[in-house]
Design an enzyme around this catalytic site. Structure first.
Site, short mmCIF file in Angstrom:
data_model
loop_
_atom_site.label_atom_id
_atom_site.label_comp_id
_atom_site.label_asym_id
_atom_site.label_seq_id
_atom_site.Cartn_x
_atom_site.Cartn_y
_atom_site.Cartn_z
N ASP A 125 39.36 39.16 56.20
CA ASP A 125 38.13 39.48 55.46
C ASP A 125 38.43 39.80 53.99
O ASP A 125 39.48 40.34 53.67
CB ASP A 125 37.43 40.67 56.12
CG ASP A 125 36.03 40.89 55.58
OD1 ASP A 125 35.42 39.92 55.08
OD2 ASP A 125 35.54 42.03 55.63
N ASN A 175 28.92 32.77 60.66
CA ASN A 175 29.23 32.08 59.39
C ASN A 175 28.42 30.79 59.20
O ASN A 175 28.27 30.32 58.07
CB ASN A 175 30.73 31.76 59.28
CG ASN A 175 31.61 32.97 59.03
OD1 ASN A 175 32.80 32.95 59.33
ND2 ASN A 175 31.04 34.04 58.47
#
Ligand code: FPP
Length: 255
Positions: free
Chosen positions: A23, A71
Site C-alpha cells: 500500500d 480496485n
C-alpha cells in the site's frame, strides 16, 4: 498444511509464508507531485525487490496483494495502468523467475481479468508449474470475503451431489475449498503505507498470522525493509490462543 503440531515446534527463524499488502503507491506519488500511475510503476520495482529479498531470505511462499476486487472501481486509466504493469512484469521477469526456480501461482476471480492478461497469467503459471525454490502468489481480482463465498458455493454444490456430509464439515474440510488449498497460512502479514487494516486480504488464512505494519510507502520498500519485518517476526512469541507458559511447556516437553 503441515500435519505436525505448530505449537510444539520452535518458531522457525524464517517465516515459511509471508503475505504483503503493498500500500501507498498513490500517496507516494502525490507527495512528489507525480501521477498515481508513476507511483504504481515504482511500486513494481519494490515488488521485484520483495521477490528477490524473499528468495534470498529463504522464504518459501510469498503472496502479494496485487489487485483487489475493490480496485476494479478505480478510474479506468488507473486500472489499465495496473494491468499494463502486470503484463510488463510477466513479460520481463518470467525468465528470471524460471532461472530462480520460482513457481508462480494466482488466486482471485481471475475470470474478470481482460483476456490478454488472463492468458498471460495462465501461461506464466503453466510455465513455472512445479518449480520448488519458492512460490510466488499473486492475489489478482482478489477479495477475502469473495474467496470464502466462492468456497461455500463449491462446497454446497458438492453437498448437493452427495459428496459432502454437512454434519462432518470442519475447518480443515472447508479450507480445502479455498482458491489454493496447498498454500500454508501466512506466518507474517506485512502492510506498508502507514495503515493498520487487513483490507479484505486472506481473511480465512490470516487467523493466526503475525501482523507487521510500517510507515514506509510501498514504492520505497526494499529488501532491507523485508529483512526488518522478518527480524521483528522472529522476536514475537506465537501462542495460537494458549498462554505463554503453555507454549514454552509444550516446547520443553518436546525437547
Ligand atoms: C496500493 O497503492 C497498491 C495497489 C493498488 C496495487 C499494488 C500495485 C503494484 C505493486 C504495482 C504493480 C502492479 C501489479 C498489478 C503487479 P494505492 O494506490 O492504494 O496507494 P494509496 O493508498 O497511497 O492511494
Amino acid at each position: 498444511m503441515a500435519e505436525s503440531d505448530p505449537i510444539s515446534q520452535p518458531p522457525p527463524r524464517v517465516p515459511q509464508h509471508v503475505a504483503i499488502i503493498m500500500d501507498g503507491n498513490g500517496r507516494w506519488a502525490e507527495q512528489r507531485g507525480i501521477s498515481r500511475n508513476e507511483g504504481h510503476k515504482q511500486g513494481l520495482e519494490s515488488l521485484r525487490a520483495a521477490v528477490r529479498g524473499a528468495n534470498d531470505l529463504g522464504i518459501q511462499w510469498l503472496t502479494l496483494y496485487a489487485f483487489s476486487l475493490e480496485n476494479w472501481s478505480r478510474p479506468k486509466s488507473e486500472v489499465e495502468s495496473l494491468m499494463g504493469l502486470l503484463e510488463h512484469y510477466l513479460e520481463t521477469e518470467i525468465d528470471e523467475v524460471m532461472e530462480k526456480g520460482i513457481e508462480l501461482r494466482c488466486i482471485g476471480r481471475t475470470d474478470r481479468l481482460p483476456p490478454r492478461i488472463r492468458d498471460g497469467v495462465a501461461a506464466a503459471v503453466e510455465r513455472t508449474r512445479g518449480n520448488r525454490e519458492m512460490h510466488l502468489i499473486f492475489a489478482l481480482s482478489y477479495g477475502g470475503r469473495a474467496e470464502i463465498v466462492d468456497a461455500a458455493r463449491k462446497l454446497l454444490r458438492d453437498a448437493e451431489l452427495g459428496n459432502v456430509d454437512p454434519e462432518r464439515l470442519d475447518e480443515k474440510m472447508f479450507a480445502a475449498y479455498l482458491y489454493d488449498p496447498e498454500v500454508p497460512d501466512p506466518d507474517l502479514l506485512i502492510r506498508t503505507g502507514a495503515e493498520s487494516r487487513v483490507s479484505n486480504f486472506l481473511l480465512w488464512q490470516i487467523a493466526y498470522s503475525e501482523i507487521y505494519t510500517t510507515e514506509i510507502m510501498w514504492p520505497d520498500f526494499r529488501e532491507a525493509d523485508l529483512e526488518r519485518a522478518v527480524q521483528e517476526y522472529q522476536s514475537r512469541e506465537r501462542r495460537f490462543g494458549l498462554t505463554s507458559a503453555q507454549v514454552s511447556g509444550r516446547r520443553g516437553a518436546k525437547a
